[in-house]
Design an enzyme around this catalytic site. Structure first.
Site, PDB file in Angstrom:
ATOM      1  N   ASN A   1      34.299  43.968  49.670  1.00 10.18           N
ATOM      2  CA  ASN A   1      34.008  42.830  50.544  1.00 10.18           C
ATOM      3  C   ASN A   1      35.249  42.328  51.285  1.00 10.18           C
ATOM      4  O   ASN A   1      35.237  41.269  51.882  1.00 10.18           O
ATOM      5  CB  ASN A   1      33.380  41.680  49.735  1.00 10.18           C
ATOM      6  CG  ASN A   1      34.330  41.128  48.678  1.00 10.18           C
ATOM      7  OD1 ASN A   1      35.464  41.591  48.542  1.00 10.18           O
ATOM      8  ND2 ASN A   1      33.884  40.136  47.928  1.00 10.18           N
TER       9      ASN A   1
ATOM     10  N   GLU B   1      38.283  35.838  47.657  1.00 11.76           N
ATOM     11  CA  GLU B   1      36.990  36.294  48.146  1.00 11.76           C
ATOM     12  C   GLU B   1      36.767  35.787  49.578  1.00 11.76           C
ATOM     13  O   GLU B   1      37.415  34.825  49.996  1.00 11.76           O
ATOM     14  CB  GLU B   1      35.878  35.749  47.234  1.00 11.76           C
ATOM     15  CG  GLU B   1      36.003  36.175  45.770  1.00 11.76           C
ATOM     16  CD  GLU B   1      35.539  37.618  45.515  1.00 11.76           C
ATOM     17  OE1 GLU B   1      35.771  38.507  46.365  1.00 11.76           O
ATOM     18  OE2 GLU B   1      34.946  37.861  44.452  1.00 11.76           O
TER      19      GLU B   1
END
Ligand code: F6R
Length: 242
Positions: A136, A143
């Protein structure tokens, strides 16, 4: 950002290991930032081989790892501390007193994170930071999000990271939280090396190299670093080459 494409993970491991070995031989007291996960394992093997052949000594380096799961002690086989001991530190002459890790067991996260950042500064900053990239686009455990972080912090892992890493855990007991260096900490490293191999990284590599710089793909921020080199193989380069 420099992008170097090589034929396979073995070639990459030789090239990246020599960068670290040259750095340590030029400055035995180097401050090195390390990553866990599959991406750096071959590189660590090449560094161990060089140590065993008498080509390098790690006894004076200071190390800082990127991240650690919350709730796992250092002797838990799934902790990142254990990983580093098993895959590099314990197989070389690293001085464990100079090994620095965020503690996922700390009861005072704020102080833990501040102390880690202060320790990096006190050591003189990181000479080379090694990174992998998540499918990702995460680096460390930064993140995708709406803003770039600065110092270390506690993060809730995304489902994509949990899916990618739960294979290492026997039951469904993978922690959903971790402590990680922030993007600011990573960017303050003098030199950054990122390894991305395999088809599962092709999308992340494309966004990191060709996409806009955005916290939605945290690795894209490396485009702004003065000395960041990305090592990729044919599979992870697939979308760049198409
Ligand atoms: C590990 C870390 C992560 C990994 C990334 C890629 O310390 O910070 O960002 O580098 O999840 O993991 P692998 O290499 O297992 O594909």
């Amino acid at each position: 950002m420099k992008v170097i494409q090589m034929n396979n993970a073995y070639e990459i491991s030789k090239a990246v290991a020599s960068i670290f070995i040259d750095q340590i031989n030029a400055k035995p007291e180097s401050v090195l930032g390390f990553a866990t996960g599959a991406s750096p394992v071959e590189t660590y093997k090449r560094i161990i081989e060089a140590y065993q052949n008498g080509q390098v000594s790690l006894k004076d380096i200071t190390t800082f790892n990127l991240d650690e799961y919350c709730g796992l002690s250092r002797d838990n086989v799934n902790s990142y501390y254990y990983f580093m001991k098993d895959n590099l530190f314990g197989k070389t002459d690293v001085n464990f007193e100079k090994v620095n890790f965020l503690s996922g067991l700390s009861g005072d996260i704020e102080s833990e994170c501040k102390a880690y950042q202060a320790a990096i500064e006190k050591a003189g900053g990181i000479d080379i930071q090694l990174l992998g990239v998540g499918t990702n686009g995460h680096i460390g455990f930064n993140e995708p999000s709406d803003s770039f972080s600065d110092g270390p912090f506690k993060v809730e892992l995304t489902q994509s990271t949990i899916d990618a890493n739960s294979k290492y855990f026997e039951n469904d007991d993978m922690p959903h939280f971790a402590l990680t260096m922030g993007i600011g900490d990573i960017l303050r490293a003098k030199k950054i090396i990122l390894i991305a191999t395999g088809a599962s990284k092709a999308k992340a590599v494309y966004s990191m190299v060709k996409g806009e710089v955005s916290p939605q793909c945290p690795a894209s921020v490396l485009q702004n670093h003065a000395d960041a080199t990305i090592f990729i193989d044919k599979e992870s380069a697939a979308l760049l080459n198409s």
